[in-house]
Scaffold this motif. Structure first.
Motif, PDB file in Angstrom:
ATOM      1  N   TYR A   1       0.834  -1.187   0.000  1.00  0.00           N
ATOM      2  CA  TYR A   1       0.000   0.000   0.000  1.00  0.00           C
ATOM      3  C   TYR A   1       0.879   1.250   0.000  1.00  0.00           C
ATOM      4  O   TYR A   1       1.980   1.250   0.543  1.00  0.00           O
ATOM      5  N   PRO A   2       0.428   2.360  -0.586  1.00  0.00           N
ATOM      6  CA  PRO A   2       1.226   3.589  -0.586  1.00  0.00           C
ATOM      7  C   PRO A   2       1.246   4.256   0.787  1.00  0.00           C
ATOM      8  O   PRO A   2       0.275   4.175   1.548  1.00  0.00           O
ATOM      9  N   VAL A   3       2.348   4.944   1.067  1.00  0.00           N
ATOM     10  CA  VAL A   3       2.541   5.652   2.337  1.00  0.00           C
ATOM     11  C   VAL A   3       2.953   7.085   2.035  1.00  0.00           C
ATOM     12  O   VAL A   3       3.755   7.325   1.119  1.00  0.00           O
ATOM     13  N   LEU A   4       2.429   8.036   2.790  1.00  0.00           N
ATOM     14  CA  LEU A   4       2.834   9.431   2.683  1.00  0.00           C
ATOM     15  C   LEU A   4       3.546   9.849   3.962  1.00  0.00           C
ATOM     16  O   LEU A   4       3.023   9.645   5.064  1.00  0.00           O
ATOM     17  N   LEU A   5       4.741  10.442   3.819  1.00  0.00           N
ATOM     18  CA  LEU A   5       5.511  10.911   4.965  1.00  0.00           C
ATOM     19  C   LEU A   5       6.114  12.272   4.667  1.00  0.00           C
ATOM     20  O   LEU A   5       6.567  12.535   3.554  1.00  0.00           O
ATOM     21  N   GLN A   6       6.151  13.106   5.691  1.00  0.00           N
ATOM     22  CA  GLN A   6       6.747  14.433   5.561  1.00  0.00           C
ATOM     23  C   GLN A   6       8.190  14.411   6.056  1.00  0.00           C
ATOM     24  O   GLN A   6       8.490  13.867   7.116  1.00  0.00           O
ATOM     25  N   LYS A   7       9.080  15.012   5.277  1.00  0.00           N
ATOM     26  CA  LYS A   7      10.477  15.208   5.664  1.00  0.00           C
ATOM     27  C   LYS A   7      10.791  16.686   5.516  1.00  0.00           C
ATOM     28  O   LYS A   7      10.801  17.211   4.401  1.00  0.00           O
ATOM     29  N   ASP A   8      11.033  17.375   6.623  1.00  0.00           N
ATOM     30  CA  ASP A   8      11.172  18.823   6.623  1.00  0.00           C
ATOM     31  C   ASP A   8       9.909  19.441   6.010  1.00  0.00           C
ATOM     32  O   ASP A   8       8.827  19.182   6.480  1.00  0.00           O
ATOM     33  N   LYS A   9      10.033  20.187   4.923  1.00  0.00           N
ATOM     34  CA  LYS A   9       8.870  20.802   4.283  1.00  0.00           C
ATOM     35  C   LYS A   9       8.494  20.090   2.986  1.00  0.00           C
ATOM     36  O   LYS A   9       7.750  20.636   2.170  1.00  0.00           O
ATOM     37  N   GLN A  10       8.986  18.854   2.816  1.00  0.00           N
ATOM     38  CA  GLN A  10       8.733  18.107   1.591  1.00  0.00           C
ATOM     39  C   GLN A  10       7.897  16.869   1.896  1.00  0.00           C
ATOM     40  O   GLN A  10       8.158  16.159   2.867  1.00  0.00           O
ATOM     41  N   MET A  11       6.874  16.604   1.065  1.00  0.00           N
ATOM     42  CA  MET A  11       6.084  15.393   1.211  1.00  0.00           C
ATOM     43  C   MET A  11       6.646  14.319   0.290  1.00  0.00           C
ATOM     44  O   MET A  11       7.059  14.608  -0.841  1.00  0.00           O
ATOM     45  N   PHE A  12       6.652  13.091   0.778  1.00  0.00           N
ATOM     46  CA  PHE A  12       7.168  11.955   0.015  1.00  0.00           C
ATOM     47  C   PHE A  12       6.103  10.866  -0.092  1.00  0.00           C
ATOM     48  O   PHE A  12       5.386  10.587   0.873  1.00  0.00           O
TER      49      PHE A  12
ATOM     50  N   LEU B   1      11.960  -0.427  -2.620  1.00  0.00           N
ATOM     51  CA  LEU B   1      11.263   0.685  -1.980  1.00  0.00           C
ATOM     52  C   LEU B   1      11.419   1.938  -2.828  1.00  0.00           C
ATOM     53  O   LEU B   1      12.521   2.424  -3.050  1.00  0.00           O
ATOM     54  N   LYS B   2      10.284   2.442  -3.311  1.00  0.00           N
ATOM     55  CA  LYS B   2      10.293   3.650  -4.137  1.00  0.00           C
ATOM     56  C   LYS B   2       9.969   4.859  -3.255  1.00  0.00           C
ATOM     57  O   LYS B   2       9.001   4.843  -2.497  1.00  0.00           O
ATOM     58  N   ALA B   3      10.785   5.907  -3.355  1.00  0.00           N
ATOM     59  CA  ALA B   3      10.568   7.143  -2.603  1.00  0.00           C
ATOM     60  C   ALA B   3      10.540   8.300  -3.590  1.00  0.00           C
ATOM     61  O   ALA B   3      11.534   8.580  -4.262  1.00  0.00           O
ATOM     62  N   LEU B   4       9.392   8.982  -3.671  1.00  0.00           N
ATOM     63  CA  LEU B   4       9.215  10.070  -4.619  1.00  0.00           C
ATOM     64  C   LEU B   4       8.822  11.336  -3.890  1.00  0.00           C
ATOM     65  O   LEU B   4       7.860  11.354  -3.118  1.00  0.00           O
ATOM     66  N   ALA B   5       9.573  12.426  -4.106  1.00  0.00           N
ATOM     67  CA  ALA B   5       9.170  13.729  -3.588  1.00  0.00           C
ATOM     68  C   ALA B   5       7.988  14.232  -4.408  1.00  0.00           C
ATOM     69  O   ALA B   5       8.033  14.217  -5.638  1.00  0.00           O
ATOM     70  N   ILE B   6       6.925  14.672  -3.756  1.00  0.00           N
ATOM     71  CA  ILE B   6       5.715  15.082  -4.477  1.00  0.00           C
ATOM     72  C   ILE B   6       5.284  16.476  -4.043  1.00  0.00           C
ATOM     73  O   ILE B   6       5.723  17.007  -3.045  1.00  0.00           O
TER      74      ILE B   6
END
Length: 400
Positions: free
Chosen positions: A374-385, A395-400
């Motif tokens: 399943y997809p996961v959304l996580l915040q890193k600083d001011k960027q959502m991934f 494991l795919k990690a995309l800045a969105i």
């Protein structure tokens, strides 16, 4: 017309298979794509999963491209639930401690224990694990969810069947299971005795947790209402000996005698003094025989009046849209979900810049061949991934 009918029946078959399985999504796994993830304050990405009966934690300094050597948490191999709605959880405290929970499957069918462990040295080692609940009966304690608020308070919730068993023993009716919780105010050194949040929860859907700006923990779960209506309930985790006050959150009135293995997504709306309530996303099966009315919904929930906005449909149900995730930063809202098309798994995205009042058109964000989590959304600083575990692409990690 024939093609559309075939797609609908295919979708209905998939849903029916889940309902018949009822509680089958906690089978112990040798290894699994079902992982949980968290960023810490330094930007490291922490991952928890299962390998050969052990809960393992590793970390990445490059957004998931490479990971450290996994650290085992449980001293002895266990039958760990790691599939679909059931999986180990990880959270990072404000002081940097790592906290992990998981479900151990026991010998009795659908029974389990909820375990907890912590690391106070940035994941180098973990202290001996402990049971979160004081009840040691070999019954259902499963589908754990973990929350650590900004003050370091740890809350663990789970699905529990002690009240169902007691009701049966007394010859009384009882629908579904119950939601229980336990709290630690000392950074995981110990937990208070567990308390019941609500009766008559669905038996095998994940519990969504989020926080109000003051740190209050809020839970959302699929509930069994009168007439076997499988809608959703919400409640704040009580503090200072208050009584629970669950509120009905969705009104699809889906009648089904079974569990869809399809939990909701929940995120807090607004920050600080501008807080107004919650963003919700969920699956509803509809009540038609062909499955044509099954859909995903999004709505806003007023946090004071407990009244929701009109539900908005999203996702392509002919491509088995499901398992949404939500995340927010201020008035920006990200909503992602998974679909299947031509043998590929896809993640689709909708974004709102006005707190969910209006939305951009859905767009394809990522796709992969083979099996995908399943997809996961996580915040890193001011960027959502977007973080998405796949069998082919890792494991795919995309800045969105």
């Amino acid at each position: 017309m024939m093609k559309i009918t075939t797609l609908l029946w295919t979708f209905l078959f998939c849903i029916s298979t889940q309902l018949q399985a009822h509680e089958g999504h906690t089978h112990p796994q040798k290894s699994s794509l079902a992982v949980s993830l968290a960023f810490d304050a330094t930007g490291r990405l922490w991952r928890v999963g299962v390998q050969d009966g052990f809960v393992v934690v590793d970390a990445s300094a490059d957004n998931g491209k490479s990971f450290t050597q996994p650290v085992r948490i449980n001293a002895q191999s266990q039958k760990v639930g790691a599939d679909g709605e059931a999986r180990p959880k990880i959270a990072v405290g404000p002081e940097g401690n790592l906290y992990v929970t998981w479900t151990e499957g026991l010998k009795a069918p659908f029974s389990g224990y909820i375990w907890f462990a912590r690391s106070v040295n940035q994941g180098k080692t973990f202290e001996p694990s402990m049971l979160v609940h004081q009840d040691k009966a070999e019954i259902t304690h499963r589908f754990d969810s973990l929350n650590v608020n900004s003050k370091g308070k740890i809350t663990v919730t789970w699905v529990d069947k002690r009240d169902l068993i007691a009701a049966k023993a007394a010859g009384k009716p009882y629908e579904g299971a119950a939601i229980y919780y336990a709290v630690s105010e000392n950074k995981g050194s110990s937990f208070s005795a567990e308390q019941k949040l609500a009766d008559s929860s669905c038996e095998c859907c994940r519990i969504a947790l989020t926080n109000k700006p003051d740190g209050t923990v809020v839970a959302m779960w699929r509930h069994v209402f009168e007439g076997s209506e499988r809608d959703h309930m919400m409640a704040e985790i009580p503090v200072n000996h208050q009584l629970p006050a669950p509120k009905r959150a969705t009104f699809g009135r889906w009648k089904v005698d079974g569990c869809p293995h399809h939990g909701a997504a929940l995120a807090s709306g607004g920050e600080g003094a501008a807080w107004w309530g919650y963003h919700m996303a969920w699956f509803d099966g509809g009540n038609d025989d062909a499955g044509g009315k099954a859909t995903l919904y999004y709505a806003r929930m007023d946090g004071e009046a407990w009244v929701s906005s009109p539900a908005k449909k999203f996702g392509n149900m002919k491509k088995q849209a499901g398992h949404p995730a939500l995340a927010t930063m201020g008035d920006d809202v990200w909503l992602v979900w998974r679909e299947k098309d031509g043998g590929k798994h896809q993640v689709w995205l909708m974004k709102s810049s006005d707190a969910g009042k209006s939305w951009d058109k859905p767009k394809l964000l990522s796709e992969t061949a083979g099996v995908a989590d399943y997809p996961v959304l996580l915040q890193k600083d001011k960027q959502m991934f977007l973080l998405w575990n796949t069998s082919v692409d890792g494991l795919k990690a995309l800045a969105i």
